[in-house]
Scaffold this motif. Structure first.
Motif, PDB file in Angstrom:
ATOM      1  N   VAL A   9       0.702  -1.020  -0.092  1.00  0.00           N
ATOM      2  CA  VAL A   9      -0.010  -0.164  -0.002  1.00  0.00           C
ATOM      3  C   VAL A   9       0.779   1.214   0.003  1.00  0.00           C
ATOM      4  CG1 VAL A   9      -1.774   1.362   1.324  1.00  0.00           C
ATOM      5  CG2 VAL A   9      -2.099  -1.114   1.177  1.00  0.00           C
ATOM      6  N   TYR A  10       1.842   1.240   0.807  1.00  0.00           N
ATOM      7  CA  TYR A  10       2.694   2.322   0.827  1.00  0.00           C
ATOM      8  C   TYR A  10       3.413   2.752  -0.389  1.00  0.00           C
ATOM      9  CZ  TYR A  10       6.410   5.357   2.594  1.00  0.00           C
ATOM     10  OH  TYR A  10       7.295   6.654   2.759  1.00  0.00           O
ATOM     11  N   ASN A  11       3.998   1.644  -0.997  1.00  0.00           N
ATOM     12  CA  ASN A  11       4.823   1.787  -2.274  1.00  0.00           C
ATOM     13  C   ASN A  11       3.730   2.143  -3.299  1.00  0.00           C
ATOM     14  OD1 ASN A  11       7.393   1.324  -1.187  1.00  0.00           O
ATOM     15  ND2 ASN A  11       7.022  -0.807  -1.185  1.00  0.00           N
ATOM     16  N   ASP A  12       2.662   1.640  -3.571  1.00  0.00           N
ATOM     17  CA  ASP A  12       1.746   1.738  -4.787  1.00  0.00           C
ATOM     18  C   ASP A  12       0.705   3.057  -4.336  1.00  0.00           C
ATOM     19  OD1 ASP A  12       3.081  -0.359  -5.467  1.00  0.00           O
ATOM     20  OD2 ASP A  12       1.247  -1.930  -5.290  1.00  0.00           O
ATOM     21  N   LEU A  13       0.856   3.464  -3.321  1.00  0.00           N
ATOM     22  CA  LEU A  13      -0.073   4.431  -3.080  1.00  0.00           C
ATOM     23  C   LEU A  13      -0.026   5.703  -4.093  1.00  0.00           C
ATOM     24  CD1 LEU A  13      -2.406   5.298  -1.121  1.00  0.00           C
ATOM     25  CD2 LEU A  13      -1.000   6.477   0.070  1.00  0.00           C
ATOM     26  N   PRO A  14       0.992   6.160  -4.607  1.00  0.00           N
ATOM     27  CA  PRO A  14       1.099   7.170  -5.618  1.00  0.00           C
ATOM     28  C   PRO A  14       0.462   6.846  -6.954  1.00  0.00           C
ATOM     29  CG  PRO A  14       3.286   6.856  -4.625  1.00  0.00           C
ATOM     30  CD  PRO A  14       2.394   5.631  -4.141  1.00  0.00           C
ATOM     31  N   THR A  15       0.059   5.390  -6.971  1.00  0.00           N
ATOM     32  CA  THR A  15      -0.379   4.987  -8.421  1.00  0.00           C
ATOM     33  C   THR A  15      -1.844   4.868  -8.206  1.00  0.00           C
ATOM     34  OG1 THR A  15      -0.308   2.638  -7.899  1.00  0.00           O
ATOM     35  CG2 THR A  15       1.613   3.662  -9.039  1.00  0.00           C
ATOM     36  N   LEU A  16      -2.496   4.958  -7.064  1.00  0.00           N
ATOM     37  CA  LEU A  16      -3.924   4.908  -6.951  1.00  0.00           C
ATOM     38  C   LEU A  16      -4.616   6.122  -7.465  1.00  0.00           C
ATOM     39  CD1 LEU A  16      -6.342   3.762  -5.528  1.00  0.00           C
ATOM     40  CD2 LEU A  16      -5.797   5.347  -3.453  1.00  0.00           C
ATOM     41  N   ARG A  17      -5.381   5.707  -8.659  1.00  0.00           N
ATOM     42  CA  ARG A  17      -5.945   6.729  -9.565  1.00  0.00           C
ATOM     43  C   ARG A  17      -7.252   7.335  -8.878  1.00  0.00           C
ATOM     44  NH1 ARG A  17      -6.028   2.681 -14.558  1.00  0.00           N
ATOM     45  NH2 ARG A  17      -3.991   2.511 -14.809  1.00  0.00           N
ATOM     46  N   ASP A  18      -8.347   6.433  -8.325  1.00  0.00           N
ATOM     47  CA  ASP A  18      -9.264   6.994  -7.677  1.00  0.00           C
ATOM     48  C   ASP A  18      -9.142   6.981  -6.232  1.00  0.00           C
ATOM     49  OD1 ASP A  18     -11.846   7.651  -6.775  1.00  0.00           O
ATOM     50  OD2 ASP A  18     -12.840   6.268  -7.763  1.00  0.00           O
ATOM     51  N   ARG A  19      -8.823   8.151  -5.826  1.00  0.00           N
ATOM     52  CA  ARG A  19      -8.254   8.249  -4.272  1.00  0.00           C
ATOM     53  C   ARG A  19      -9.604   8.377  -3.258  1.00  0.00           C
ATOM     54  NH1 ARG A  19      -3.476  12.725  -5.172  1.00  0.00           N
ATOM     55  NH2 ARG A  19      -2.125  11.210  -6.269  1.00  0.00           N
ATOM     56  N   ASP A  20     -10.943   8.302  -3.713  1.00  0.00           N
ATOM     57  CA  ASP A  20     -12.192   7.897  -3.260  1.00  0.00           C
ATOM     58  C   ASP A  20     -12.330   6.382  -2.844  1.00  0.00           C
ATOM     59  OD1 ASP A  20     -12.731  10.578  -2.446  1.00  0.00           O
ATOM     60  OD2 ASP A  20     -13.457  10.854  -4.546  1.00  0.00           O
ATOM     61  N   ALA A  21     -11.502   5.604  -3.708  1.00  0.00           N
ATOM     62  CA  ALA A  21     -11.775   4.283  -3.891  1.00  0.00           C
ATOM     63  C   ALA A  21     -10.634   3.421  -2.856  1.00  0.00           C
ATOM     64  CB  ALA A  21     -12.002   3.847  -5.366  1.00  0.00           C
ATOM     65  N   VAL A  22     -10.468   3.739  -2.054  1.00  0.00           N
ATOM     66  CA  VAL A  22      -9.251   3.547  -1.236  1.00  0.00           C
ATOM     67  C   VAL A  22      -9.656   2.007  -0.701  1.00  0.00           C
ATOM     68  CG1 VAL A  22      -7.812   3.276   1.193  1.00  0.00           C
ATOM     69  CG2 VAL A  22      -8.183   5.412  -0.467  1.00  0.00           C
ATOM     70  N   LYS A  23     -10.923   1.707  -0.303  1.00  0.00           N
ATOM     71  CA  LYS A  23     -11.337   0.349   0.129  1.00  0.00           C
ATOM     72  C   LYS A  23     -11.199  -0.546  -0.988  1.00  0.00           C
ATOM     73  CE  LYS A  23     -14.582   2.166   2.069  1.00  0.00           C
ATOM     74  NZ  LYS A  23     -15.865   2.689   2.810  1.00  0.00           N
TER      75      LYS A  23
END
Length: 189
Positions: free
Chosen positions: A59-73
């Motif tokens: 999660v820490y390493n891939d967090l910058p690649t999260l496109r939809d930051r409202d879709a964390v779950k």
């Protein structure tokens, strides 16, 4: 009244900006969900701890690649399921199939079952988030009435909250209506 927790989007943005506090808040928010999914795969305590750490490292390493930051779950659930599925698959290769009693087809079927279980865990997480959005008194009342083990009688709840026993039912109803509203805001119902 309690300060509403930050949205997932805000937490992610603060994490990406280097906030240690935001990272701790993100882990605190979802650690029960992550751990519950991991335990569904029945690892031993040492393997569960390793998986838990590996998930949060991803999660820490891939967090910058999260496109939809409202879709964390859903993103987080995908990471946990993938990490656990690969762990389980590795375990089945290491051990004799007869001892485990699981063939590769069984693992694929288990992945389908896990997806259903993941939906249930997501609903549980939404309820926890909705409760966190209530005021302190409603949070405490709900925890005392619905989560205390063994269940507490109204008289004991009233004593703990410094309220009249006869007022507990009324306050409970009001808190449950607020909880329903928070669940609707989270699209949980």
């Amino acid at each position: 009244m309690a300060t509403p927790p930050l949205s997932d989007r805000r937490l992610v943005e603060r994490c990406l900006n280097g906030s240690d506090r935001a990272w701790r808040d993100l882990v605190d928010r979802y650690q029960k969900l992550v751990y519950a999914v991991i335990m569904k795969y029945r690892p031993g305590s040492e393997a569960a701890a390793d998986l838990f750490q590996a998930v949060w490292l991803d999660v820490y390493n891939d967090l910058p690649t999260l496109r939809d930051r409202d879709a964390v779950k859903p993103w987080l659930m995908a990471i946990v399921r993938n990490k656990c599925f690969h762990w389980k698959r590795k375990q089945s290769r290491i051990q004799d199939h007869e001892v485990l009693g699981e063939e590769p087809d069984d693992l694929e079927m288990q992945a389908v079952v896990e997806a259903d279980f993941a939906d249930e865990l997501l609903r549980d997480q939404l309820v926890r988030e909705a409760i966190e959005r209530l005021g302190d008194r409603c949070q405490e009342l709900i925890h005392l009435l619905f989560f205390a083990q063994p269940p507490l009688p109204y008289k004991e709840v009233a004593e703990k909250l410094g309220l009249a026993t006869g007022s507990i039912g009324f306050i409970r109803g009001r808190c449950l209506r607020k909880l329903q509203k928070r669940l609707e805001e989270l699209d949980a119902i």
